[in-house]
Design a protein around this motif. Structure first.
Motif, PDB file in Angstrom:
ATOM      1  N   ASN A  54      11.093  23.556  -2.292  1.00  0.00           N
ATOM      2  CA  ASN A  54      11.535  22.255  -2.822  1.00  0.00           C
ATOM      3  C   ASN A  54      11.010  22.035  -4.238  1.00  0.00           C
ATOM      4  O   ASN A  54      10.253  21.104  -4.467  1.00  0.00           O
ATOM      5  CB  ASN A  54      11.046  21.146  -1.897  1.00  0.00           C
ATOM      6  CG  ASN A  54      11.281  21.481  -0.428  1.00  0.00           C
ATOM      7  OD1 ASN A  54      12.329  21.989  -0.066  1.00  0.00           O
ATOM      8  ND2 ASN A  54      10.293  21.197   0.409  1.00  0.00           N
ATOM      9  N   TYR A  55      11.422  22.893  -5.144  1.00  0.00           N
ATOM     10  CA  TYR A  55      10.985  22.686  -6.526  1.00  0.00           C
ATOM     11  C   TYR A  55      11.629  21.432  -7.094  1.00  0.00           C
ATOM     12  O   TYR A  55      12.718  21.020  -6.669  1.00  0.00           O
ATOM     13  CB  TYR A  55      11.404  23.872  -7.403  1.00  0.00           C
ATOM     14  CG  TYR A  55      10.850  25.200  -6.976  1.00  0.00           C
ATOM     15  CD1 TYR A  55       9.481  25.459  -7.002  1.00  0.00           C
ATOM     16  CD2 TYR A  55      11.708  26.227  -6.571  1.00  0.00           C
ATOM     17  CE1 TYR A  55       8.980  26.692  -6.625  1.00  0.00           C
ATOM     18  CE2 TYR A  55      11.217  27.471  -6.190  1.00  0.00           C
ATOM     19  CZ  TYR A  55       9.843  27.702  -6.216  1.00  0.00           C
ATOM     20  OH  TYR A  55       9.349  28.915  -5.845  1.00  0.00           O
ATOM     21  N   ALA A  71      23.813  26.978 -24.157  1.00  0.00           N
ATOM     22  CA  ALA A  71      22.886  27.422 -25.208  1.00  0.00           C
ATOM     23  C   ALA A  71      21.446  27.025 -24.897  1.00  0.00           C
ATOM     24  O   ALA A  71      20.515  27.638 -25.410  1.00  0.00           O
ATOM     25  CB  ALA A  71      23.298  26.796 -26.541  1.00  0.00           C
ATOM     26  N   SER A  72      21.260  25.998 -24.067  1.00  0.00           N
ATOM     27  CA  SER A  72      19.902  25.494 -23.804  1.00  0.00           C
ATOM     28  C   SER A  72      19.089  26.517 -23.012  1.00  0.00           C
ATOM     29  O   SER A  72      19.631  27.233 -22.179  1.00  0.00           O
ATOM     30  CB  SER A  72      19.973  24.194 -23.009  1.00  0.00           C
ATOM     31  OG  SER A  72      20.777  23.253 -23.682  1.00  0.00           O
ATOM     32  N   ARG A  73      17.804  26.548 -23.271  1.00  0.00           N
ATOM     33  CA  ARG A  73      16.905  27.450 -22.549  1.00  0.00           C
ATOM     34  C   ARG A  73      15.674  26.675 -22.093  1.00  0.00           C
ATOM     35  O   ARG A  73      15.249  25.724 -22.752  1.00  0.00           O
ATOM     36  CB  ARG A  73      16.442  28.614 -23.444  1.00  0.00           C
ATOM     37  CG  ARG A  73      17.555  29.589 -23.840  1.00  0.00           C
ATOM     38  CD  ARG A  73      18.062  30.386 -22.645  1.00  0.00           C
ATOM     39  NE  ARG A  73      19.113  31.339 -23.025  1.00  0.00           N
ATOM     40  CZ  ARG A  73      20.415  31.059 -23.069  1.00  0.00           C
ATOM     41  NH1 ARG A  73      20.849  29.842 -22.771  1.00  0.00           N
ATOM     42  NH2 ARG A  73      21.290  31.982 -23.414  1.00  0.00           N
ATOM     43  N   GLY A  74      15.088  27.130 -20.990  1.00  0.00           N
ATOM     44  CA  GLY A  74      13.875  26.506 -20.471  1.00  0.00           C
ATOM     45  C   GLY A  74      12.886  27.558 -20.042  1.00  0.00           C
ATOM     46  O   GLY A  74      12.898  28.683 -20.539  1.00  0.00           O
ATOM     47  N   SER A  75      12.022  27.206 -19.088  1.00  0.00           N
ATOM     48  CA  SER A  75      10.963  28.135 -18.700  1.00  0.00           C
ATOM     49  C   SER A  75      10.392  27.803 -17.325  1.00  0.00           C
ATOM     50  O   SER A  75      10.568  26.707 -16.803  1.00  0.00           O
ATOM     51  CB  SER A  75       9.840  28.087 -19.731  1.00  0.00           C
ATOM     52  OG  SER A  75       9.308  26.771 -19.767  1.00  0.00           O
ATOM     53  N   VAL A  76       9.701  28.797 -16.798  1.00  0.00           N
ATOM     54  CA  VAL A  76       8.894  28.641 -15.584  1.00  0.00           C
ATOM     55  C   VAL A  76       7.464  28.934 -16.017  1.00  0.00           C
ATOM     56  O   VAL A  76       7.205  30.016 -16.554  1.00  0.00           O
ATOM     57  CB  VAL A  76       9.317  29.655 -14.498  1.00  0.00           C
ATOM     58  CG1 VAL A  76       8.407  29.572 -13.276  1.00  0.00           C
ATOM     59  CG2 VAL A  76      10.776  29.451 -14.097  1.00  0.00           C
ATOM     60  N   THR A  77       6.545  27.983 -15.836  1.00  0.00           N
ATOM     61  CA  THR A  77       5.155  28.217 -16.272  1.00  0.00           C
ATOM     62  C   THR A  77       4.168  27.834 -15.169  1.00  0.00           C
ATOM     63  O   THR A  77       4.449  26.990 -14.324  1.00  0.00           O
ATOM     64  CB  THR A  77       4.810  27.407 -17.549  1.00  0.00           C
ATOM     65  OG1 THR A  77       5.398  26.112 -17.437  1.00  0.00           O
ATOM     66  CG2 THR A  77       5.331  28.063 -18.795  1.00  0.00           C
ATOM     67  N   LEU A  78       3.021  28.482 -15.236  1.00  0.00           N
ATOM     68  CA  LEU A  78       1.987  28.210 -14.238  1.00  0.00           C
ATOM     69  C   LEU A  78       1.342  26.862 -14.487  1.00  0.00           C
ATOM     70  O   LEU A  78       1.112  26.482 -15.628  1.00  0.00           O
ATOM     71  CB  LEU A  78       0.875  29.266 -14.340  1.00  0.00           C
ATOM     72  CG  LEU A  78       1.118  30.655 -13.772  1.00  0.00           C
ATOM     73  CD1 LEU A  78      -0.131  31.503 -14.009  1.00  0.00           C
ATOM     74  CD2 LEU A  78       1.438  30.595 -12.284  1.00  0.00           C
ATOM     75  N   VAL A  79       1.029  26.156 -13.405  1.00  0.00           N
ATOM     76  CA  VAL A  79       0.175  24.980 -13.542  1.00  0.00           C
ATOM     77  C   VAL A  79      -1.130  25.192 -12.801  1.00  0.00           C
ATOM     78  O   VAL A  79      -2.058  24.382 -12.911  1.00  0.00           O
ATOM     79  CB  VAL A  79       0.860  23.691 -13.041  1.00  0.00           C
ATOM     80  CG1 VAL A  79       2.080  23.359 -13.876  1.00  0.00           C
ATOM     81  CG2 VAL A  79       1.246  23.791 -11.579  1.00  0.00           C
ATOM     82  N   PRO A  88       5.106  26.382  -9.548  1.00  0.00           N
ATOM     83  CA  PRO A  88       5.022  26.406 -11.010  1.00  0.00           C
ATOM     84  C   PRO A  88       5.820  25.239 -11.603  1.00  0.00           C
ATOM     85  O   PRO A  88       6.560  24.559 -10.889  1.00  0.00           O
ATOM     86  CB  PRO A  88       5.676  27.743 -11.365  1.00  0.00           C
ATOM     87  CG  PRO A  88       6.667  27.983 -10.271  1.00  0.00           C
ATOM     88  CD  PRO A  88       6.051  27.388  -9.026  1.00  0.00           C
ATOM     89  N   LYS A  89       5.666  25.034 -12.890  1.00  0.00           N
ATOM     90  CA  LYS A  89       6.448  24.012 -13.598  1.00  0.00           C
ATOM     91  C   LYS A  89       7.816  24.609 -13.926  1.00  0.00           C
ATOM     92  O   LYS A  89       7.887  25.690 -14.522  1.00  0.00           O
ATOM     93  CB  LYS A  89       5.700  23.633 -14.883  1.00  0.00           C
ATOM     94  CG  LYS A  89       6.341  22.522 -15.668  1.00  0.00           C
ATOM     95  CD  LYS A  89       5.414  22.070 -16.791  1.00  0.00           C
ATOM     96  CE  LYS A  89       5.941  22.573 -18.118  1.00  0.00           C
ATOM     97  NZ  LYS A  89       5.139  22.136 -19.264  1.00  0.00           N
ATOM     98  N   VAL A  90       8.862  23.923 -13.515  1.00  0.00           N
ATOM     99  CA  VAL A  90      10.219  24.432 -13.738  1.00  0.00           C
ATOM    100  C   VAL A  90      10.931  23.503 -14.721  1.00  0.00           C
ATOM    101  O   VAL A  90      11.063  22.305 -14.461  1.00  0.00           O
ATOM    102  CB  VAL A  90      11.010  24.503 -12.409  1.00  0.00           C
ATOM    103  CG1 VAL A  90      12.434  24.980 -12.655  1.00  0.00           C
ATOM    104  CG2 VAL A  90      10.297  25.416 -11.401  1.00  0.00           C
ATOM    105  N   ASP A  91      11.350  24.070 -15.834  1.00  0.00           N
ATOM    106  CA  ASP A  91      12.046  23.285 -16.860  1.00  0.00           C
ATOM    107  C   ASP A  91      13.299  24.016 -17.333  1.00  0.00           C
ATOM    108  O   ASP A  91      13.227  24.890 -18.190  1.00  0.00           O
ATOM    109  CB  ASP A  91      11.117  23.051 -18.066  1.00  0.00           C
ATOM    110  CG  ASP A  91      11.807  22.234 -19.143  1.00  0.00           C
ATOM    111  OD1 ASP A  91      12.927  21.716 -18.892  1.00  0.00           O
ATOM    112  OD2 ASP A  91      11.230  22.106 -20.250  1.00  0.00           O
ATOM    113  N   PRO A  92      14.465  23.688 -16.764  1.00  0.00           N
ATOM    114  CA  PRO A  92      15.693  24.357 -17.218  1.00  0.00           C
ATOM    115  C   PRO A  92      16.143  23.915 -18.613  1.00  0.00           C
ATOM    116  O   PRO A  92      17.057  24.513 -19.176  1.00  0.00           O
ATOM    117  CB  PRO A  92      16.736  23.982 -16.157  1.00  0.00           C
ATOM    118  CG  PRO A  92      16.002  23.255 -15.084  1.00  0.00           C
ATOM    119  CD  PRO A  92      14.730  22.743 -15.678  1.00  0.00           C
ATOM    120  N   GLY A  93      15.553  22.865 -19.156  1.00  0.00           N
ATOM    121  CA  GLY A  93      15.910  22.428 -20.515  1.00  0.00           C
ATOM    122  C   GLY A  93      17.360  21.996 -20.655  1.00  0.00           C
ATOM    123  O   GLY A  93      17.970  22.164 -21.715  1.00  0.00           O
TER     124      GLY A  93
END
Ligand SMILES: *[C@@H]1O[C@H](CO)[C@@H](O)[C@H](O)[C@H]1NC(C)=O
Ligand SMILES: *[C@@H]1O[C@H](CO)[C@@H](O)[C@H](O)[C@H]1NC(C)=O
Ligand SMILES: *[C@@H]1O[C@H](CO)[C@@H](O)[C@H](O)[C@H]1NC(C)=O
Ligand SMILES: *[C@@H]1O[C@H](CO)[C@@H](O)[C@H](O)[C@H]1NC(C)=O
Ligand SMILES: *[C@@H]1O[C@H](CO)[C@@H](O)[C@H](O)[C@H]1NC(C)=O
Ligand SMILES: *[C@@H]1O[C@H](CO)[C@@H](O)[C@H](O)[C@H]1NC(C)=O
Ligand SMILES: *[C@@H]1O[C@H](CO)[C@@H](O)[C@H](O)[C@H]1NC(C)=O
Ligand SMILES: *[C@@H]1O[C@H](CO)[C@@H](O)[C@H](O)[C@H]1NC(C)=O
Ligand SMILES: *[C@@H]1O[C@H](CO)[C@@H](O)[C@H](O)[C@H]1NC(C)=O
Ligand SMILES: *[C@@H]1O[C@H](CO)[C@@H](O)[C@H](O)[C@H]1NC(C)=O
Ligand SMILES: *[C@@H]1O[C@H](CO)[C@@H](O)[C@H](O)[C@H]1NC(C)=O
Ligand SMILES: *[C@@H]1O[C@H](CO)[C@@H](O)[C@H](O)[C@H]1NC(C)=O
Length: 598
Positions: A92-93, A452-460, A468-473
């Motif tokens: 459930n992100y 065109a938009s980009r995001g990221s998956v980063t550790l918290v 993790p932090k999920v940001d599809p941007g």
């Protein structure tokens, strides 16, 4: 817990040292595996199935989630939209607030069960265009990824199956581009209705803008055609239902261990001093017993576009600065891990339907739903055999549109669409808004295919059980707003065709209040939702280039003994739905692995 699972528990304790069953007791697994696959998702089960075709190779698959067996919401095609979010079988992100979408957060579910997201998705089977695959081949400098080389893998995977109503499908697909003896069933709608007729009548009326496409999977995908879906006559075909079917799971050299989450990939130094993936560590949950297993050949990571970069980072492969912040020992510094996240922004457009027989009846009238379930349960027919839309269309924005004076066209080429339509015979939405209690609707969901938009998956956190932090941007690049605006106008023009006269009673809710470009932009930012196609977080790049996360043989750069095989490796997002390309990727990856060890 389902009846099936409890019987498995019995089976695994009875057959404590036997192979070839779904295991829930980690103490019973063998020690001498050749390959370990992390994640029994869309790709992982393909790898496990194909590698165990060699009886001399022993394979273990470790899956965090539960079995897919006996889950009615999972197996019934119509209930696809209800198979998530927030189920016992989902990750459930939730995204971080999407700054370009009025700071809304969005649920971002993934499948956490056998079959992974192929067990909870909408079953939409789209192979992408020639241009898509040819671009990957070009980008990675490896021609074996081009369409000519990939199409045979689609055919190898497929078992083209008759629809549930056994209607005559001549002219609704092209048999010459399909496979008939693979494990994965794909079929056409088995309960077409009046909506389908009106959709296809529109292609006759407006053939220049909305041409009829005989087969949406043939690789030259502009136009609209009959939906192809991973449905086995009347039930969902997932990678578990197909690639772990009884005849495959019975192989003595295949073990599938469920309800154990891999928490770390373990590295040693190889003879050249490089980090070598020597095994994995897993456990059933926080503070549960930890287990390790070390395969003799390779670790294959198939955790998906969120899970795979998450596990790489937890294991020390990622951006050194970010890993240090979490006190994680650095195995290999690669700032690309978890970056380049790209997903399709989607949006639902609604009209009022002059009908009393749309799928809305199942929401409004419990008796109607019970009758449909009874019909489905007893005969395997009726509206519950189908997924969300009877048709699918891929369309291009003309090259002379003014937005291309400002922006570069981001599609793979002229065979790939800028936007997609799905038609729902009733109300449909990806937003967590309450469904209307009364009314009959037609929905066109538009999907922006080459954003065109980009995001990221980063550790918290270094804790593997913390998401993790999920940001599809979403919509952070203005191009995506302008293309979405074009698609809304196109959807409205589609429903304006005379094929809808007397049926389309106009835009529903307050959609009609949004007309000018500025109004439409607000509508877009307020209503855009994910269609759950995260891609690209372990991007494949030529081994000659010091970029990307895996090389064109899917080996993780900077280490040995480890490949990633899942949607995270695609360098671009498919102009369609990633399920089918992920099957093709995995089928080809299995051959790459076989040839590496022959
Ligand atoms: C997702 O939510 C459901 C329902 O609350 C829960 O049962 C499940 O454990 C959650 N999944 C995860 C990975 O936390
Ligand atoms: C979104 O949140 C940011 C940070 O809190 C804030 O600066 C911005 O004004 C917000 N945007 C909207 C549209 O509310
Ligand atoms: C490959 O990419 C290069 C650089 O973008 C381009 O010039 C070339 O035409 C492409 N080749 C093919 C076959 O698409
Ligand atoms: C695809 O790759 C093969 C080599 O494997 C090559 O012969 C063929 O021309 C390529 N096709 C395209 C369209 O680039
Ligand atoms: C199916 O339809 C096609 C064309 O409409 C026709 O040629 C064919 O004979 C039909 N097949 C069967 C089995 O009825
Ligand atoms: C293809 O699917 C049909 C329908 O489920 C089934 O009867 C048939 O055995 C399958 N073929 C293969 C090769 O698995
Ligand atoms: C579709 O078009 C055909 C041919 O014009 C017509 O006979 C039929 O009534 C149309 N169907 C619907 C549902 O409008
Ligand atoms: C609900 O559906 C049943 C079966 O179609 C029908 O008999 C009944 O009249 C419906 N109820 C309402 C309130 O429309
Ligand atoms: C249909 O079958 C499912 C699964 O066995 C069951 O949960 C459901 O109640 C059945 N529905 C009806 C109306 O019998
Ligand atoms: C719909 O059709 C009407 C009448 O032909 C026309 O005035 C209007 O501009 C059309 N709207 C769209 C969005 O195509
Ligand atoms: C709704 O459809 C019926 C026939 O099904 C037709 O008689 C009626 O005129 C339609 N209503 C409108 C407003 O078009
Ligand atoms: C966004 O949509 C919601 C309904 O989903 C509505 O209540 C709200 O007013 C809208 N906000 C804006 C700024 O349009």
């Amino acid at each position: 817990m389902t009846r099936f699972l409890s019987s498995l528990l019995v089976a695994s304790s009875l057959l404590s040292s036997a192979l070839g069953v779904i295991l829930t007791d980690a103490t019973t697994i063998a020690k001498d595996y050749d390959f370990v696959v992390i994640g029994a998702g869309t790709a992982g089960n393909v790898i496990a199935n194909r590698l165990t075709e060699n009886p001399n190779w022993k394979v273990l698959v470790v899956e965090a989630g539960i079995s897919n067996e006996g889950l009615y919401l999972v197996s019934t095609p119509f209930f696809g939209p209800q198979a998530s979010p927030n189920k016992a079988w989902t990750w459930n992100y939730t995204t971080v607030p999407q700054t370009a979408c009025l700071n809304r957060t969005m649920n971002y579910q993934r499948g956490k069960l056998l079959g992974g997201t192929s067990s909870i998705n909408y079953m939409i089977y789209t192979r992408g265009s020639h241009d898509y695959w040819d671009n990957i081949a070009n980008y990675t400098g490896n021609p074996t990824w081009n369409w000519t080389n990939i199409e045979p893998y689609y055919i190898k995977a497929e078992n083209w199956t008759e629809p549930a109503d056994h209607h005559n499908t001549t002219g609704q697909f092209d048999p010459s581009v399909h496979g008939f003896s693979g494990p994965l069933s794909v079929s056409l709608p088995g309960s077409p209705n009046e909506l389908s007729t009106r959709i296809f009548n529109t292609t006759l009326e407006l053939p220049d803008t909305y041409p009829f496409l005989e087969d949406v999977g043939a690789g030259n995908g502009i136009g609209l055609g009959w939906m192809q879906a991973t449905i086995d006559v009347d039930v969902r075909a997932s990678s578990a239902q197909a690639y772990l079917a009884p005849k495959f799971i019975a192989r003595p050299n295949l073990d599938v261990l469920i309800e154990q989450q891999v928490t770390k990939i373990l590295f040693t130094k190889n003879s050249k001093g490089l980090p070598h993936a020597s095994g994995i560590e897993f456990s059933a949950g926080p503070n549960q017993r930890k287990f390790t297993v070390s395969p003799s050949k390779e670790v294959i990571l198939s955790g998906g576009s969120i899970g795979s970069p998450h596990l790489l980072m937890l294991s020390g492969v990622g951006d050194a600065g970010e890993l240090l912040e979490q006190n994680i020992d650095i195995v290999f510094n690669n700032p690309q891990v978890g970056k380049n996240l790209v997903d399709h922004p989607a949006l639902a457009n609604h009209w009022i339907a002059n009908s009393t027989q749309t799928l809305d009846i199942y929401r409004e009238n419990a008796t109607d739903l019970t009758l449909a379930e009874q019909q489905y349960n007893t005969t395997g027919t009726g509206t519950l055999v189908d997924n969300v839309s009877p048709a699918i269309g891929f369309f291009r924005i003309p090259a002379n549109e003014s937005l291309f004076e400002q922006f570069t066209d981001l599609t793979s080429g002229p065979n790939a669409g800028h936007y997609e339509f799905l038609w729902r015979d009733g109300w449909g939405s990806f937003l967590p808004v309450p469904a209307p209690t009364v009314g009959f609707f037609t929905t066109i969901t538009q999907v922006m295919l080459a954003p065109a938009s980009r995001g990221s998956v980063t550790l918290v956190s270094p804790d593997p059980f913390t998401f993790p932090k999920v940001d599809p941007g979403f919509l952070t690049n203005e191009y995506d707003v302008q293309t979405a605006r074009y698609a809304i106008k196109s959807a409205r023009a589609f429903m304006n065709a005379t094929a809808w006269d007397g049926y389309n009673l106009g835009l529903a809710f307050d959609d009609a209040a949004f007309q000018t470009d500025e109004e439409l932009d607000l509508f877009i930012r307020n209503n855009t939702a994910p269609i759950y196609h995260p891609t690209g977080t372990n991007r494949m790049e030529s081994s000659a280039k010091d970029d990307g996360v895996v090389d064109s043989f899917l080996q993780v750069k900077g280490v040995t003994g480890l490949r990633v095989v899942d949607t995270s490796v695609f360098p671009f997002i498919i102009e369609g739905h990633p399920e089918a390309p992920t099957y093709a990727l995995a089928e080809r990856a299995a051959d790459v692995i076989k040839s590496a060890w022959q």
